[in-house]
Scaffold this active site. Structure first.
Site, PDB file in Angstrom:
ATOM      1  N   GLU A 323       0.810  -1.169  -0.041  1.00 53.97           N
ATOM      2  CA  GLU A 323      -0.067   0.049  -0.059  1.00 53.97           C
ATOM      3  C   GLU A 323       0.698   1.360  -0.060  1.00 53.97           C
ATOM      4  O   GLU A 323       0.647   2.223   0.751  1.00 53.97           O
ATOM      5  CB  GLU A 323      -0.979  -0.045   1.161  1.00 53.97           C
ATOM      6  CG  GLU A 323      -1.914  -1.087   1.257  1.00 53.97           C
ATOM      7  CD  GLU A 323      -3.010  -1.104   2.253  1.00 53.97           C
ATOM      8  OE1 GLU A 323      -2.661  -0.638   3.453  1.00 53.97           O
ATOM      9  OE2 GLU A 323      -4.089  -1.863   1.984  1.00 53.97           O
ATOM     10  N   ASP A 397      -8.653  -8.797   4.046  1.00 51.16           N
ATOM     11  CA  ASP A 397      -8.262  -7.965   4.992  1.00 51.16           C
ATOM     12  C   ASP A 397      -9.236  -7.730   6.114  1.00 51.16           C
ATOM     13  O   ASP A 397     -10.193  -6.899   6.277  1.00 51.16           O
ATOM     14  CB  ASP A 397      -8.271  -6.369   4.109  1.00 51.16           C
ATOM     15  CG  ASP A 397      -7.452  -5.474   4.951  1.00 51.16           C
ATOM     16  OD1 ASP A 397      -6.933  -5.729   6.122  1.00 51.16           O
ATOM     17  OD2 ASP A 397      -7.690  -4.133   4.664  1.00 51.16           O
ATOM     18  N   GLU A 425     -12.468  -2.528  12.215  1.00 50.10           N
ATOM     19  CA  GLU A 425     -12.575  -1.670  11.157  1.00 50.10           C
ATOM     20  C   GLU A 425     -13.615  -1.926  10.123  1.00 50.10           C
ATOM     21  O   GLU A 425     -14.151  -1.127   9.564  1.00 50.10           O
ATOM     22  CB  GLU A 425     -11.133  -1.626  10.280  1.00 50.10           C
ATOM     23  CG  GLU A 425     -11.065  -1.172   9.104  1.00 50.10           C
ATOM     24  CD  GLU A 425      -9.638  -1.169   8.443  1.00 50.10           C
ATOM     25  OE1 GLU A 425      -8.774  -1.874   8.893  1.00 50.10           O
ATOM     26  OE2 GLU A 425      -9.549  -0.763   7.183  1.00 50.10           O
TER      27      GLU A 425
END
Ligand code: BDP
EC number: 3.2.1.131
Length: 733
Positions: A323, A397, A425
């Site tokens: 990323e 993820d 998240e």
């Protein structure tokens, strides 16, 4: 007079007796009111509230005196915790004594610190540094309980276990407990930035007050260490994996050293996320190439400097070439080259490198789920002895549900460390009640089949399958400056469950929930029964209302708050929802079978076969592995579309049930915590409904299918759901 005065007098007497009775009753109610303390959640599961009279007496008889050394910081911390716990639970602390002098002595120590424990040396064999035993036995003719370990830190863990027995209302007679952690490095990963924000943090600002450190050591740091030690966590990475090189400069190293000093007595080592380009950013070098001698020298000197500040520094966590983060590939080198350079600098000091496998490239057309495996498997056996590769539980993820990561079992010569995410998240942030124990357990119990049946992920992680020398488990922390630490009372359970499973990856999520609920609320089945049921059902509920049947990564762009199945375009395909669900008028799902991206072949053959065929793929993972027509027939007899709708509604209904269950606990749980949980459950219900409505509206816009009978249409048009924006959603910076 007597006769005439009789009746009124009698009436008066009756009146005052009734009044007195009423007053007594009132006083009783007031005195029996469960809590006079503020129950704001700060105490976590270490509340140490008084046990009922009868049990307190029984416990007091088993802990009349404390024979505990106090020569080292860890010994003093242990002793202080026992005194604090016993005083809270029993109303009075036991007397302290230098030797056993009466029945009911509690003796704690190591062979070096206690004569009694020295006599248990043989029994302590095999328990290592951190293991302990708790035993009822006779000492000099007196009845006693001994908490014994080889080292101070083991005694500390034993003391917390002992207190847990009292907190959960267990008997203290005939104790014979033996415990040792199955995983060596049990580590929290804080994604905390130096500016006080927390990436994916939903519990307020960072608890590290970098600005006031090192001179101000917030007492909260000690409570943080106590809480972690109580569940066996022995390491903490202080800063975000998307790291800032400044943390490696002298000014910050002093602050790091101050924290390390607070944590040391509690057996907790400090680690840092290292920025790979630090030699350029703070070292003034023109390159960060891991094979460049000047770069290697820089890291060696930097590491030596860190150890001058923190003699027991744990090591580095590294996110590289992921990323947009810098890494060895920027110089044409491999992940092993990068990790080994840092490992070489750390090795003389006993430090480790935790090198993350969360990598995927935006230039790579390959299925994102396959990339980490493709990158790392060829490097198996090429990492230095003090490197662990840290692998997320699933290949995408931290979704509400993912199959286990195919790397587990695929790198027999490289210690693989588990990375779970405790902060939610993708699971509703702090306001959704989702107990992660079942998610962690599901991954750990998954069978990789790499060495035949029973080759579970837990056995990979604890090192027993491949004989790893190093083992570890990391949890991305959900801790912040909020008074209740985790942003919600129930999210504390996820921190707790992570610690307990890191200690024993084969522990049961239900047992852990029960233990936590007893400590956090009360060991009262009227409370823990319903609470544990809510917790155990909550993970499946979130899967149902967000991403049923193996769907994944459909959350709002960037912040990941709320539904966003329509997300498309932007910088990269694998950051969009349409990349993951691939819905068309004909069907839905990501074909990862041998006919599709072939991600299934990254698993051992028995698992690959199972996942390759929609008929044998568990329905919970169906659309993770297969692209299927909307009228595909499910086990229930319903079509895929009907089943999808049914799952969304089932999820919402489960949240409604949780709300109703919690409402019935009013009066049994202190008002302060009850009210907040109730309010959060109302938010969760509203948002579960939103997820369901928005998702269904979107799928209908793609497939043009009517809703099956009995299911309400979304109250608003799709455009409404798409128009919602959350520019300041928490955790996204
Ligand atoms: C994702 C998060 C991102 C993290 C990244 C990681 O969205 O904020 O930096 O993972 O783990 O879950 O590196």
């Amino acid at each position: 007079m007597t006769t005439t005065e009789g009746p009124p007098r009698a009436a008066g007497w009756r009146w005052s007796a009734a009044l007195a009775a009423a007053l007594l009753w009132l006083a009783g109610v007031v005195l029996a009111a469960p809590v006079a303390h503020a129950e704001d959640g700060y105490a976590l599961w270490l509340r140490y509230r008084p046990r009922p009279q009868a049990q307190a007496e029984e416990y007091r008889a088993a802990a009349t005196e404390l024979v505990a050394p106090a020569a080292t910081p860890t010994q003093r911390a242990t002793r202080a915790e026992l005194l604090r716990g016993l005083e809270g639970l029993l109303g009075a602390a036991p007397v302290s004594s230098a030797a056993v002098s009466r029945d009911g002595a509690l003796v704690v120590g190591t062979p070096a610190s206690s004569k009694v424990v020295a006599g248990l040396r043989r029994e302590l064999a095999g328990l290592g540094r951190e293991g302990y035993l708790i035993r009822s036995l006779r000492v000099d003719g007196r009845q006693a309980t001994v908490i014994a370990a080889n080292e101070d830190v083991g005694v500390l863990y034993g003391a917390f276990h002992y207190l847990r027995l009292l907190q959960t209302g267990r008997p203290l007679r005939g104790l014979d407990l033996r415990e040792a952690p199955r995983v060596q490095l049990r580590v929290l990963n804080h994604w905390d930035n130096l500016d006080g924000t927390v990436e994916r943090g939903y519990a307020g600002a960072s608890i590290w007050d970098w600005h006031k450190l090192p001179d101000w050591r917030d007492p909260r740091y000690t409570d943080y260490a106590r809480a972690n030690a109580s569940i066996g966590i022995n390491g903490t990475v202080l800063n975000n994996v998307n790291s800032n090189a400044l943390v490696l400069t002298p000014m910050y190293l002093e602050k790091v050293a101050a924290l390390a000093e607070v944590f040391r007595p509690y057996g907790i080592r400090v680690y840092l996320s290292a920025r790979f380009s630090a030699p350029r950013e703070i070292g003034g070098l023109p390159t960060a190439d891991p094979l460049d001698p000047a770069v290697r020298r820089w890291w060696k000197e930097k590491v030596d400097e860190i150890y001058r500040h923190v003699p027991d520094f744990g090591g580095f966590l590294v996110k590289a070439n992921s990323e947009g983060q810098p890494g060895p590939q920027d110089y044409g080198r491999s992940h092993a080259d990068g990790a080994n350079m840092l490992a070489e600098a750390l090795a003389p000091h006993g430090g480790v490198v935790m090198w993350r496998a969360f990598v995927y490239s935006d230039e790579e057309p390959e299925d994102r789920a396959k990339q980490a495996y493709n990158e790392f498997v060829p490097l198996d056996g090429r990492f230095a002895g003090n490197v662990l590769v840290q692998v997320k539980n699933g290949a995408i993820d931290f979704q509400p549900r993912e199959p286990f990561h195919p790397l587990f079992g695929a790198m027999p010569r490289t210690p693989l460390m588990m990375e779970f995410q405790i902060t939610k998240e993708y699971l509703g942030f702090a306001t959704h009640l989702v107990y992660l124990g079942p998610l962690f357990e599901e991954t750990l119990r998954a069978d990789t089949h790499v060495r035949g049946e029973g080759s579970t992920v837990a056995k990979v992680v604890d090192g027993s399958l491949h004989g790893y020398r190093l083992t570890g488990m990391a949890g991305v922390a959900n801790i912040g400056a909020d008074r209740n630490w985790s942003g919600s009372h129930f999210d504390q359970a996820n921190w707790y469950a992570f610690g307990r499973l890191a200690w024993d990856p084969e522990a049961s999520a239900r047992d852990i929930a029960e233990e936590w609920a007893r400590m956090t609320f009360a060991p009262d089945p009227r409370v823990t029964g319903p609470v544990v049921e809510m917790m155990m059902a909550s993970r499946e509920a979130v899967v149902d209302y967000m991403t049923p049947l193996g769907l994944h990564h459909l959350m709002g762009r960037g912040h990941h708050y709320g539904p966003g199945p329509w997300v498309e375009g932007g910088p990269r395909a694998d950051w969009t929802s349409v990349y993951f669900h691939r819905a068309t008028r004909q069907g839905i799902g990501f074909d990862r079978s041998t006919r599709g991206s072939d991600a299934v072949s990254q698993y051992a053959p028995p698992v690959a076969r199972l996942f390759d065929d929609p008929a044998t793929t568990p329905e919970t993972l169906l659309l993770w592995f297969h692209h299927l027509p909307w009228d595909y027939r499910m086990a229930s007899g319903r079509t895929l579309w009907e089943e999808l709708v049914a799952r969304y509604d089932r999820g919402v209904a489960q949240v409604r049930r949780m709300r109703a269950t919690w409402a019935r606990l009013e009066g049994l749980v202190d008002a302060e915590r009850h009210a907040q949980v109730a309010a959060f459950l109302a938010i969760q219900e509203k948002e579960a409904q939103w997820w369901r409505d928005a998702s269904i509206a979107y799928w209908q816009s793609i497939n043009g299918l009517p809703l099956p009978p009995g299911h309400a249409p979304p109250p608003r048009p799709l455009e409404y759901y798409k128009s919602l924006e959350f520019p300041h959603a928490p955790g996204h910076h």
